[in-house]
Design a protein around this motif. Structure first.
Motif, mmCIF file in Angstrom:
data_model
loop_
_atom_site.group_PDB
_atom_site.id
_atom_site.type_symbol
_atom_site.label_atom_id
_atom_site.label_comp_id
_atom_site.label_asym_id
_atom_site.label_seq_id
_atom_site.Cartn_x
_atom_site.Cartn_y
_atom_site.Cartn_z
ATOM 1 N N PHE A 17 0.814 -1.222 0.000
ATOM 2 C CA PHE A 17 0.000 0.000 0.000
ATOM 3 C C PHE A 17 0.847 1.271 0.000
ATOM 4 C CE2 PHE A 17 -2.434 -3.429 1.829
ATOM 5 C CZ PHE A 17 -3.611 -3.354 1.097
ATOM 6 N N GLN A 20 0.867 3.825 -3.236
ATOM 7 C CA GLN A 20 -0.335 4.624 -3.469
ATOM 8 C C GLN A 20 -0.686 5.523 -2.273
ATOM 9 O OE1 GLN A 20 -3.784 2.292 -4.583
ATOM 10 N NE2 GLN A 20 -5.059 4.102 -4.937
ATOM 11 N N TRP A 21 -0.372 5.081 -1.045
ATOM 12 C CA TRP A 21 -0.983 5.734 0.113
ATOM 13 C C TRP A 21 -0.015 6.339 1.133
ATOM 14 C CZ3 TRP A 21 -5.969 6.649 -0.473
ATOM 15 C CH2 TRP A 21 -6.759 5.772 -1.238
ATOM 16 N N SER A 36 -9.537 7.431 -6.245
ATOM 17 C CA SER A 36 -9.344 5.980 -6.122
ATOM 18 C C SER A 36 -10.698 5.274 -6.169
ATOM 19 C CB SER A 36 -8.640 5.648 -4.807
ATOM 20 O OG SER A 36 -7.342 6.196 -4.806
ATOM 21 N N SER A 37 -10.643 3.987 -6.507
ATOM 22 C CA SER A 37 -11.876 3.190 -6.517
ATOM 23 C C SER A 37 -12.186 2.735 -5.094
ATOM 24 C CB SER A 37 -11.700 1.969 -7.407
ATOM 25 O OG SER A 37 -10.752 1.090 -6.804
ATOM 26 N N GLU A 39 -12.691 -0.199 -4.284
ATOM 27 C CA GLU A 39 -11.916 -1.430 -4.080
ATOM 28 C C GLU A 39 -10.534 -1.090 -3.501
ATOM 29 O OE1 GLU A 39 -11.472 -3.643 -7.677
ATOM 30 O OE2 GLU A 39 -10.466 -5.304 -6.649
ATOM 31 N N GLU A 40 -9.907 -0.064 -4.055
ATOM 32 C CA GLU A 40 -8.593 0.352 -3.544
ATOM 33 C C GLU A 40 -8.722 0.903 -2.118
ATOM 34 O OE1 GLU A 40 -6.150 2.060 -7.339
ATOM 35 O OE2 GLU A 40 -8.113 2.989 -6.994
ATOM 36 N N GLY A 43 -9.378 -1.776 0.309
ATOM 37 C CA GLY A 43 -8.147 -2.572 0.444
ATOM 38 C C GLY A 43 -7.247 -1.995 1.530
#
Lengths: 113, 409
Positions: A17, A20-21, A36-37, A39-40, A43
């Protein structure tokens, strides 16, 4: 992707992660959240939620303004998790359901972590 | 929550009346000009906290778009806090550039021709000074603006003449908060230009009636649950020009999983049912001394707002009118500086939730103004719980002479 040890020992399962984060500013954390989606977003939430207590205990050992790089990355992941928490727990969509356009809000203080 | 006030506020404040409010007051350019002259210009405006300029040389920039000025708030070597026009007295360039909001300096040097001012705004260096004519540096300092402090809050006043003392503006609040505000760190600050009259924004923050609806997704139970589903205020006080509202928290609120987890680490979750010693609170904070207190809103006439939350957070709002249908809305959040990661993370979820709530508050403003601009209706009806909204209209009407009678323009 950077390999292995960008996070402190014991938090390796959060490594996927980081790219992205692990974000230092609130402007960017919010932008990534909105782009972001679900789903992301879910997650990240599902991965961090069971470890958040450990993360806070670990990070509490360091002064906020003098953290080793790997701890700082972990703090950034925790900060992004706070950003996306309402998306998961309240809205079931990335942004606030009915709100003034985030792009029109100018952030004037944004201390990076 | 049995102690919830059952009295009608209209009975407590009979002079407010119960008539509908005409909408024309929010869309007339002539009225706006009158308000600018009679309401905004003579008055004091709350712009920050002394902690933002703790040391000599600390400064921050405050734009005041209502008057088209940029101000420099700076603490001098004499430890006096001054408000100076952020405008070089040579050719008018900003001495602190756009985009810089705060910092620490030994002086201010204009990037255009190098004129340099000391921390009190006096002109200290003029390159090639001999080329000017009968020039005395003492005549060319940064222009000073009225600035004063109350309970650690910094106020400015842009009137061209000597204004009434700040204490006259703070008025009934003056001795209500003694010693309460300290060590408040500015941790979030944002603004937005919103297409609506300034009163439309102020109205949105002067009642709790909207909470279960516009905040239904973000604050489903925190301040509206239990025995107070429609978010009645436990206390509304209307003063001569100022007003305050006190809201309860819901002691039965079940925080979301991560709110609960983070809150448990620091002991000051976002929406606490207050367990602290109520006797230690000064009269102005949680005026009912209700253990189920949530937060207070205090509005200082005409454009300043500060809110006090049971968790220790303090919010300052500015409603800067920039046109009859335009306002810059500015929000500053203050809290004790986090001592460790747990407090920093708790502060962050609180900030995220607060921004969400404020963006919800802002979501209705432009459509409201749009409808006001149309001739669909000429007046609105206010409930007893919205008496603080009415108070503002009564006040502005009295000062500007705008009649609050429906069907008159």
């Amino acid at each position: 992707m950077e390999s292995s040890n960008s996070l402190p020992p014991g938090f390796a399962e959060l490594e996927p992660f980081v790219d992205q984060w692990a974000i230092s500013t609130e402007v960017e954390r919010n932008r990534v959240r909105r782009n972001s989606s679900m789903e992301e977003i879910r997650g990240l939430y599902k991965a961090v939620e069971p470890r958040l207590s450990d993360i806070i205990e670990y990070l509490n050992e360091f002064p906020l303004d003098d953290m080793p790089d790997d701890a700082r990355q972990l703090l950034r992941l925790a900060m992004s998790t706070m950003e996306i928490t309402p998306a998961v727990e309240l809205y079931r969509q990335p942004d606030v359901v009915h709100a003034f356009d985030a792009e029109r809000v100018e952030i004037l203080v944004d201390d990076p972590v | 929550m049995d102690q919830l006030v059952k009295t009608r506020y209209a009975d407590l404040y009979p002079e407010m009346g119960t008539n509908p409010i005409p909408l024309s007051i929010n869309k007339s350019p002539d009225q706006y000009e009158k308000e600018r002259r009679l309401v905004f210009e003579p008055e004091w405006h709350l712009i920050g906290r002394i902690e933002q300029v703790a040391e000599a040389g600390d400064y921050f920039v405050q734009d005041v778009p209502t008057f088209g000025v940029s101000l420099l708030i700076v603490k001098g070597k004499d430890h006096k806090i001054r408000a100076l026009h952020n405008m070089c007295r040579h050719r008018g360039n900003k001495v602190v550039s756009t985009g810089v909001s705060s910092g620490h300096a030994h002086g201010f040097s204009c990037s255009f021709h190098g004129w340099t001012y000391d921390l009190s705004g006096q002109l200290a260096v003029t390159p090639d000074e001999d080329q000017f004519f009968s020039f005395d540096r003492a005549d060319h300092g940064l222009a000073e603006v009225h600035c004063d402090i109350w309970e650690g809050f910094i106020f400015i006043n842009l009137s061209k003449t000597t204004p009434a003392p700040l204490l006259d503006s703070v008025a009934e609040f003056a001795d209500q908060f003694q010693g309460y505000f300290k060590d408040l760190d500015l941790f979030a600050h944002f603004s937005a230009d919103v297409d609506c009259n300034w009163k439309v924004i102020l109205d949105a923050f002067a009642e709790g009636y909207h909470v279960p609806f516009i905040h239904g997704k973000t604050l489903p139970e925190a301040i509206t649950g239990g025995n107070n589903p429609l978010c009645h205020m436990q206390n509304i006080r209307l003063f001569k020009r100022n007003r305050s509202l006190s809201a309860m928290g819901n002691p039965d609120y079940q925080p979301t999983p991560l709110e609960a987890l983070v809150g448990a680490k620091v002991g000051t979750p976002i929406f606490p049912a207050l367990k602290a010693d109520l006797d230690e609170l000064p009269p102005g904070v949680n005026p009912e001394k209700n253990p189920e207190w949530g937060f207070d809103i205090n509005i200082i006439f005409p454009l300043s707002y500060f809110a006090v939350w049971a968790n220790g957070m303090v919010l300052v709002y500015n409603f800067w009118p920039t046109g009859v249908g335009q306002t810059r809305f500015e929000v500053k959040l203050y809290w004790a500086k986090p001592a460790n990661a747990a407090e920093r993370i708790n502060q962050e979820i609180t900030r995220v939730m607060t921004v969400s709530v404020v963006r919800e508050d802002m979501s209705s403003l432009e459509t409201t103004q749009e409808v006001y601009q149309s001739d669909a209706f000429d007046h609105i009806h206010l409930s007893d719980q919205e008496i603080a909204v009415r108070h503002n209209y009564e006040l502005i009407s009295a000062i500007t002479g705008w009649p609050l009678t429906p069907n008159k323009n």
